[in-house]
Scaffold this active site. Structure first.
Site, mmCIF file in Angstrom:
data_model
loop_
_atom_site.group_PDB
_atom_site.id
_atom_site.type_symbol
_atom_site.label_atom_id
_atom_site.label_comp_id
_atom_site.label_asym_id
_atom_site.label_seq_id
_atom_site.Cartn_x
_atom_site.Cartn_y
_atom_site.Cartn_z
ATOM 1 N N HIS A 55 96.769 51.939 83.354
ATOM 2 C CA HIS A 55 97.175 53.159 83.578
ATOM 3 C C HIS A 55 98.200 53.930 82.619
ATOM 4 C CE1 HIS A 55 96.495 50.451 87.836
ATOM 5 N NE2 HIS A 55 95.496 51.265 87.375
ATOM 6 N N GLU A 57 101.622 54.945 83.118
ATOM 7 C CA GLU A 57 102.876 54.466 82.403
ATOM 8 C C GLU A 57 102.857 53.392 81.680
ATOM 9 O OE1 GLU A 57 101.039 54.625 85.846
ATOM 10 O OE2 GLU A 57 102.368 54.469 87.263
ATOM 11 N N ALA A 166 61.351 62.740 102.534
ATOM 12 C CA ALA A 166 60.228 62.472 101.632
ATOM 13 C C ALA A 166 58.965 63.117 102.670
ATOM 14 C CB ALA A 166 60.709 61.198 102.826
ATOM 15 N N ARG A 211 73.446 54.869 86.167
ATOM 16 C CA ARG A 211 72.603 54.985 84.315
ATOM 17 C C ARG A 211 72.665 56.357 83.588
ATOM 18 N NH1 ARG A 211 68.946 52.244 88.383
ATOM 19 N NH2 ARG A 211 68.057 53.774 88.140
ATOM 20 N N PRO A 274 67.746 59.433 107.396
ATOM 21 C CA PRO A 274 68.713 60.139 108.915
ATOM 22 C C PRO A 274 69.335 59.714 109.507
ATOM 23 C CG PRO A 274 65.865 60.551 108.702
ATOM 24 C CD PRO A 274 66.347 59.575 107.336
HETATM 25 ZN ZN LIG Z 1 99.891 51.493 87.724
#
Ligand SMILES: [Zn+2]
Length: 342
Positions: A55, A57, A166, A211, A274
């Site tokens: 992170h 920090e 499709a 991928r 759908p």
């Molecule tokens: Zn954190």
């Protein structure tokens, strides 16, 4: 408590670092952090590069070459407090010797919130809501997700020019061009979870993994959730990727999204037929439509991307905000938003 002029300048710098070109593009939010030593000289900066990286920090603490005793941390997002993990940013800042912290946006998510409370308990001076609008706009999807207490849901559709996903026999492979397919794999990689239906998975025989164009797996893979109660074999390609796959036989889609939000899945991509797409739209659970259209015609025997929305006259038609429109090779991608705050 109010920030000093130097802390405001540092927050602007932290915002710039949060938006660094190498910063996270999802599913984790972009965060920047500046550490200022107790004599007011600049010490270190850090930003979050994405899932699997420290992170902001922690990155800043790691970059600091001098003592942080009595230092001030300026960070765009509330430091996390993960009770389910051994360490979190709030405790790491206290242990590093930080005695004052200036925070832009509060973290209201179920799992990471509580950093401000912990810092106060440890005697740290806490200044909150500093340039909070600017900090909140760094990660609009994250901000919307926290406000609605549901994941930010993006519905991706790939259709012919006449809105069909499709042909009559169900075949749909290669409607779009290679750049559009690469784009979709990037979307998966930027998402925390991917929702599809068992039925779509059976028809497409898709792995639903992220991928690269050479077939290798991208570093971040979404949790896959398949909605529906149809039988699916353990030999299906979706189970061969090593990614986590969950089945959701229930029909209550809001319940599914609440559950994902509570498990810190804040950005969800939907790739579905759908039935599921229409159900999510009608329940107003979609924040963003990512609609890729290929220069292909299928006619009205093709399967439409979206079913009945209950619209009987043009004045009832939905008009989501057009956020952007780009070319992807031969195809176009329109990004439309239902969330107006963005
Ligand atoms: Zn954190």
């Amino acid at each position: 408590m109010i920030p000093t002029a130097a802390e405001l300048i540092a927050m602007r710098s932290a915002i710039d670092f949060a938006m660094h070109p190498e910063a996270a593009i999802g599913p984790n939010p972009r965060v920047g952090c500046i550490l200022i030593s107790n004599d007011g000289t600049y010490v270190a900066q850090g930003f979050h590069r994405g899932r699997g990286y420290p992170h902001a920090e922690i990155a800043a603490i790691n970059n600091a070459e001098t003592s942080l005793a009595g230092a001030t941390a300026v960070v765009t997002l509330e430091p996390c407090l993960r009770l389910d993990r051994e360490s979190s940013c709030a405790t790491a800042l206290v242990e590093a010797g930080i005695t004052r912290i200036v925070i832009g946006q509060s973290d209201l998510t179920a799992q990471a919130a509580g950093g401000i409370e912990l810092l106060k308990q440890k005697g740290v001076d806490v200044v909150t809501n500093v340039l909070s609008d600017e900090c909140s706009s760094i990660n609009p999807w994250f901000t919307v997700s926290m406000a609605q207490k549901l994941p930010y849901v993006r519905l991706k559709l790939v259709t012919s020019l006449d809105g069909r996903i499709a042909a009559q026999d169900g075949s749909s492979k290669w409607i779009s061009s290679a750049p559009a397919r690469d784009y979709v794999h990037n979307l998966r990689s930027q998402s925390s979870a991917l929702i599809s239906s068992v039925r779509s998975a059976l028809v497409d025989q898709s792995q639903l993994s992220a991928r690269n164009s050479d077939g290798s797996k991208m570093p971040n893979q979404p949790l896959v959730v398949l909605v529906g109660s149809s039988e699916i074999s353990e030999k299906h390609p979706v189970f061969q990727t090593g990614n986590t796959v969950e089945l959701f036989p229930d029909r209550d889609l809001r319940k599914l999204l609440v559950d994902l939000y509570q498990r810190q899945h804040l950005s969800v991509l939907v790739e579905a037929g759908p039935t599921l797409a229409t159900a999510l739209l009608k329940q107003q659970l979609v924040n963003e439509l990512i609609w890729i259209t290929a220069p292909v015609l299928m006619g009205d025997t093709g399967l439409p991307a979206i079913g009945d929305l209950g619209i009987d006259t043009i004045s009832s038609a939905w008009r989501p905000h057009l956020h952007s429109r780009d070319e992807l090779g031969l195809d176009f991608v329109n990004i439309l938003q239902f969330t107006t705050e963005l």
